[in-house]
Design a protein around this motif. Structure first.
Motif, PDB file in Angstrom:
ATOM      1  N   THR A   1       0.787  -1.298   0.430  1.00 24.59           N
ATOM      2  CA  THR A   1      -0.177  -0.089   0.338  1.00 24.59           C
ATOM      3  C   THR A   1       0.648   0.621  -0.084  1.00 24.59           C
ATOM      4  N   TYR A   2       0.113   2.570  -1.106  1.00 20.45           N
ATOM      5  CA  TYR A   2       0.998   3.698  -0.813  1.00 20.45           C
ATOM      6  C   TYR A   2      -0.108   4.304  -0.079  1.00 20.45           C
ATOM      7  N   PRO A   3       0.086   5.222   1.323  1.00 23.56           N
ATOM      8  CA  PRO A   3      -0.684   5.490   1.920  1.00 23.56           C
ATOM      9  C   PRO A   3      -1.459   6.830   1.690  1.00 23.56           C
ATOM     10  N   LEU A   4      -0.699   7.498   0.573  1.00 22.37           N
ATOM     11  CA  LEU A   4      -1.235   8.633   0.002  1.00 22.37           C
ATOM     12  C   LEU A   4      -2.320   8.724  -1.044  1.00 22.37           C
ATOM     13  N   SER A   5      -3.001   7.583  -1.588  1.00 22.17           N
ATOM     14  CA  SER A   5      -3.024   7.298  -2.997  1.00 22.17           C
ATOM     15  C   SER A   5      -4.551   8.213  -2.538  1.00 22.17           C
ATOM     16  N   ASN A   6      -5.102   8.411  -4.090  1.00 18.83           N
ATOM     17  CA  ASN A   6      -6.466   8.813  -4.191  1.00 18.83           C
ATOM     18  C   ASN A   6      -6.371   8.532  -5.791  1.00 18.83           C
ATOM     19  N   TYR A   7      -7.603   9.659  -6.291  1.00 17.13           N
ATOM     20  CA  TYR A   7      -8.480   9.468  -7.319  1.00 17.13           C
ATOM     21  C   TYR A   7      -9.198  11.137  -7.633  1.00 17.13           C
ATOM     22  N   SER A   8      -9.238  11.022  -8.547  1.00 18.10           N
ATOM     23  CA  SER A   8      -9.783  12.206  -9.169  1.00 18.10           C
ATOM     24  C   SER A   8     -10.722  12.276  -9.905  1.00 18.10           C
ATOM     25  N   TYR A   9     -12.292  13.563 -10.225  1.00 16.64           N
ATOM     26  CA  TYR A   9     -13.196  13.314 -10.375  1.00 16.64           C
ATOM     27  C   TYR A   9     -13.383  14.243 -11.838  1.00 16.64           C
ATOM     28  N   MET A  10     -14.272  14.092 -13.043  1.00 15.64           N
ATOM     29  CA  MET A  10     -14.501  14.354 -13.714  1.00 15.64           C
ATOM     30  C   MET A  10     -16.152  15.156 -13.273  1.00 15.64           C
ATOM     31  N   ILE A  11     -16.351  16.696 -13.165  1.00 17.11           N
ATOM     32  CA  ILE A  11     -17.840  16.807 -12.603  1.00 17.11           C
ATOM     33  C   ILE A  11     -18.242  17.166 -14.232  1.00 17.11           C
ATOM     34  N   LEU A  12     -19.402  15.887 -13.937  1.00 13.94           N
ATOM     35  CA  LEU A  12     -20.376  16.555 -15.415  1.00 13.94           C
ATOM     36  C   LEU A  12     -21.829  16.960 -15.074  1.00 13.94           C
ATOM     37  N   PRO A  13     -22.105  17.015 -16.605  1.00 11.72           N
ATOM     38  CA  PRO A  13     -23.280  17.930 -16.202  1.00 11.72           C
ATOM     39  C   PRO A  13     -24.805  17.449 -16.542  1.00 11.72           C
ATOM     40  N   THR A  14     -25.634  16.806 -15.835  1.00 13.18           N
ATOM     41  CA  THR A  14     -26.648  15.924 -16.018  1.00 13.18           C
ATOM     42  C   THR A  14     -28.114  16.850 -16.709  1.00 13.18           C
ATOM     43  N   ASP A  15     -27.932  17.993 -17.033  1.00 14.77           N
ATOM     44  CA  ASP A  15     -29.090  18.839 -17.260  1.00 14.77           C
ATOM     45  C   ASP A  15     -28.565  20.188 -18.193  1.00 14.77           C
ATOM     46  N   SER A  16     -29.483  20.341 -19.107  1.00 16.30           N
ATOM     47  CA  SER A  16     -29.142  21.285 -20.287  1.00 16.30           C
ATOM     48  C   SER A  16     -28.659  23.395 -19.575  1.00 16.30           C
ATOM     49  N   SER A  17     -28.259  23.034 -18.358  1.00 14.07           N
ATOM     50  CA  SER A  17     -28.238  24.085 -17.789  1.00 14.07           C
ATOM     51  C   SER A  17     -27.026  25.028 -18.974  1.00 14.07           C
ATOM     52  N   PHE A  18     -27.217  26.729 -18.388  1.00 13.82           N
ATOM     53  CA  PHE A  18     -26.234  27.563 -19.439  1.00 13.82           C
ATOM     54  C   PHE A  18     -25.806  26.719 -20.593  1.00 13.82           C
ATOM     55  N   GLY A  19     -26.765  26.401 -21.458  1.00 13.28           N
ATOM     56  CA  GLY A  19     -26.825  26.385 -22.807  1.00 13.28           C
ATOM     57  C   GLY A  19     -26.432  24.903 -23.310  1.00 13.28           C
ATOM     58  N   LEU A  20     -26.200  23.654 -22.373  1.00  7.75           N
ATOM     59  CA  LEU A  20     -25.345  22.938 -22.534  1.00  7.75           C
ATOM     60  C   LEU A  20     -26.330  21.780 -23.493  1.00  7.75           C
ATOM     61  N   SER A  21     -25.778  22.299 -25.618  1.00  7.29           N
ATOM     62  CA  SER A  21     -26.221  21.081 -26.859  1.00  7.29           C
ATOM     63  C   SER A  21     -26.122  19.358 -25.959  1.00  7.29           C
TER      64      SER A  21
END
Length: 639
Positions: free
Chosen positions: A316-336
């Motif tokens: 084990t490497y103690p400071l292991s982690n992962y990152s996220y993508m933050i995805l849109p789930t609605d059409s706010s702000f003109g997401l086509s």
């Protein structure tokens, strides 16, 4: 007559052209239409994930995708996504985390977290003894906390000496380098201190006036100390790698140490071993990550790493982690819908084929549980065309961590650490990170632990004495990035009882190798240093973590990597050079088609020849008739 013939010729030409275009439509590759539907999308956030994201963006350009990304830090990335200035974000920190008196509320737009990169927060350092660079430094959690809270300020401190029995460290000042901007790396690091070194972090909070004493994404710098703040992982790694920055140490994602050619500290884990954040070690570590699987929760797919910190697996490497993508789930702000389609295709690529390259960059490929959960998140994007059946997706997913039946192969094949990396009186001299002589310096982090994972086939690796002063090092007068050696073109004839060169690589000009004490040249260039503190076993053997003894087994030879006894080349490494990628969507036919299609093509070709030859022949005949005059019996009605 002439006008009638010309009219018929024109009709024939039009019919032929229509038929040709129809045939062309049959045989035209479908990817042209698909690529035309992609539109540019933009994202912002994590610098920790930037190297992987940049690689993916470069890869998908061949499919007609234009993806823009600004590595402005996790905090700014979350803010820009919430304000709608970007289509997606990247962050190691979820919304809603209490940061002292500050609270980052969730955005008003719909969103979901999708894992994108996994890796380790590492401690890259610049330290020399005389004219030799130290490349095998070991640090315990208490020592790391002492350094970054300004309680341990000299490199010859007794606490550091206790971690490094094989080194006599210099009496020079420690320069802790931290992030000056809001960052996920800082949040992960301080959360680790909150969980594992609470007394040190609480005392530091009191000194810098931080109350309440929580994790933070902006590191508080204590005035009047040697601590330095730099923006971004690139800023931290750039500062530490300066030739004049002897004594500096900073926290960065592993890939930045590889890029700059500098070592990282081996960190003591709960099992009592000092380990490096290799892709395999991180994969093993994240098996203990507790993931919020409540789909109704705003924190769905966020991570709880408390069990990673205390995992007793020696790898084990103690400071292991992962990152996220933050995805849109609605059409706010003109997401086509077109943007949603493009983002869904980009996300599908990075979960599968994109993970093939990440170990070379210093990350760890995502395991199957995170890939499956991430795929489900892609289906929430408006306009996505991701298939609804995850089973077929997984079977065709070219991810290196699992097979088509779901076996976590990368974690299963991770070798145990050698006995000399166990806390105690001995110390491995193997180089780490991107330092010359390490696996990372040779372009393959997946084999970076090869010499560290291999032990003598007949005796404990602890019998290899580490260098009494510097370990595996390089001259401090030359920048390590430029002094990294190229792979040796010559092969080694060493037997399985002789040592491996460096960490896994074929660099280093000469050095004492293996527990047998034999000496040989194994690299083309590089600087002199002690290499091969442990012996490389035959492929297919297994090593006991506590004794260092290796025995033959019928296991998967890929489970052990290292230097081949016959060729001297690294086994189990990932090939370098252009990558062959399987993009989505690519659907070019592999043959001319069935019989009907071939017949249509032949007919179209005949019509094309007719269109080119018939009108000139008719015109030539008319010209000859006009020259001869009317027939003897007068004009003839050709109607």
């Amino acid at each position: 007559m002439t006008s009638v013939i010309r009219t018929r010729a024109r009709l024939l030409a039009v019919a032929g052209a229509v038929l040709i275009m129809w045939c062309a439509g049959i045989f035209a590759p479908s990817q042209s239409a698909a690529a035309a539907s992609y539109v540019p999308i933009s994202g912002a956030g994590s610098t920790w994930s930037y190297n992987a994201i940049h690689e993916w963006i470069t890869d998908v350009a061949q499919f007609g995708m234009t993806v823009n990304y600004a590595d402005v830090g996790s905090s700014t990335g979350r803010s820009e996504f919430a304000q709608g200035t970007v289509d997606w974000g990247a962050s190691e920190i979820p919304y809603g985390v209490q940061d002292g008196n500050n609270y980052d509320p969730p955005p008003n737009r719909g969103y979901a977290y999708m894992p994108d990169t996994a890796g380790g927060t590492t401690f890259m350092y610049n330290l020399t003894i005389g004219n030799q660079r130290v490349t095998n430094l070991r640090l315990s959690g208490a020592t790391i906390a002492g350094i970054f809270t300004n309680k341990i300020t000299m490199w010859n401190d007794p606490a550091i000496a206790a971690d490094n029995p094989g080194l006599t460290l210099p009496a020079i000042r420690i320069i802790p380098v931290v992030r000056s901007d809001g960052s996920g790396a800082t949040a992960e690091f301080t959360q680790w201190m909150v969980a594992t070194q609470p007394s040190a972090w609480n005392a530091y909070c009191s000194v810098v006036g931080r109350n309440p004493c929580t994790q933070t994404s902006t590191y508080p710098v204590q005035p009047g100390t040697a601590m330095v703040g730099q923006a971004g992982d690139l800023g931290v790694s750039g500062y530490v790698s300066q030739q004049q920055a002897d004594g500096a140490i900073g926290y960065v994602e592993f890939s930045y140490a590889l890029e700059t050619g500098f070592p990282v500290a081996l960190v003591l884990n709960a099992a009592g071993y000092y380990t490096e954040p290799t892709p395999e070690n991180v994969a093993v570590s994240l098996l203990k990550a507790q993931i919020n699987m409540n789909k109704g929760s705003a924190d769905y797919l966020t991570q709880d790493l408390s069990q990673v910190y205390t995992d007793t697996d020696p790898r084990t490497y103690p400071l292991s982690n992962y990152s996220y993508m933050i995805l849109p789930t609605d059409s706010s702000f003109g997401l086509s819908s077109a943007k949603g389609y493009t983002l869904g295709a980009f996300g599908s690529y990075l979960l599968c084929q994109g993970q093939q390259q990440v170990d070379q960059l210093g990350y760890s490929a995502l395991p199957i549980n995170l890939v499956e959960a991430g795929y489900a998140q892609l289906q929430q994007i408006p306009g996505n065309q991701v298939a609804s059946a995850s089973t077929s997706f997984i079977q065709g997913c070219n991810n290196p961590t699992f097979s088509t039946n779901g076996t976590n192969t990368l974690a299963d094949n991770d070798p145990q650490p050698p006995a000399c990396d166990k806390q105690g009186p001995t110390q491995c001299s193997t180089a780490t990170g991107g330092a010359p002589g390490s696996g990372g310096a040779n372009g393959s982090t997946s084999s970076a632990t090869a010499s560290a994972s291999a032990s003598s086939s007949s005796s404990s690796s602890a019998s290899s004495s580490p260098s009494p002063s510097v370990g595996n090092g390089s001259s401090s007068s030359t920048h390590p990035a430029s002094s990294s050696s190229s792979s040796s073109s010559s092969s080694s004839s060493s037997s399985t009882s002789s040592g491996s060169s460096g960490s896994t690589g074929t660099t280093g000009s000469s050095g004492t190798t293996g527990s047998t004490g034999t000496t040989g040249t194994s690299g083309a260039t590089g600087s002199t240093g002690t290499s091969g503190s442990v012996v490389t076993p035959n492929a297919g053997s297994s090593c006991d973590a506590n004794t260092g003894l290796c025995v033959a087994s019928s296991g998967n030879p890929a489970a052990l990597s290292g230097t081949s006894a016959n060729t001297g080349t690294s086994a189990g490494t990932t090939p370098t050079g252009p990558q062959i990628v399987n993009g989505e969507p690519v659907a070019a036919p592999t043959s001319l088609g069935d019989g009907a299609q071939v017949a249509l093509m032949a007919l179209a070709a005949a019509l094309l020849v007719g269109i080119g030859l018939v009108p000139p022949l008719i015109a030539q005949g008319n010209t000859r008739r006009r020259r001869r005059g009317p027939p003897p019996n007068g004009p003839t009605d050709y109607r």
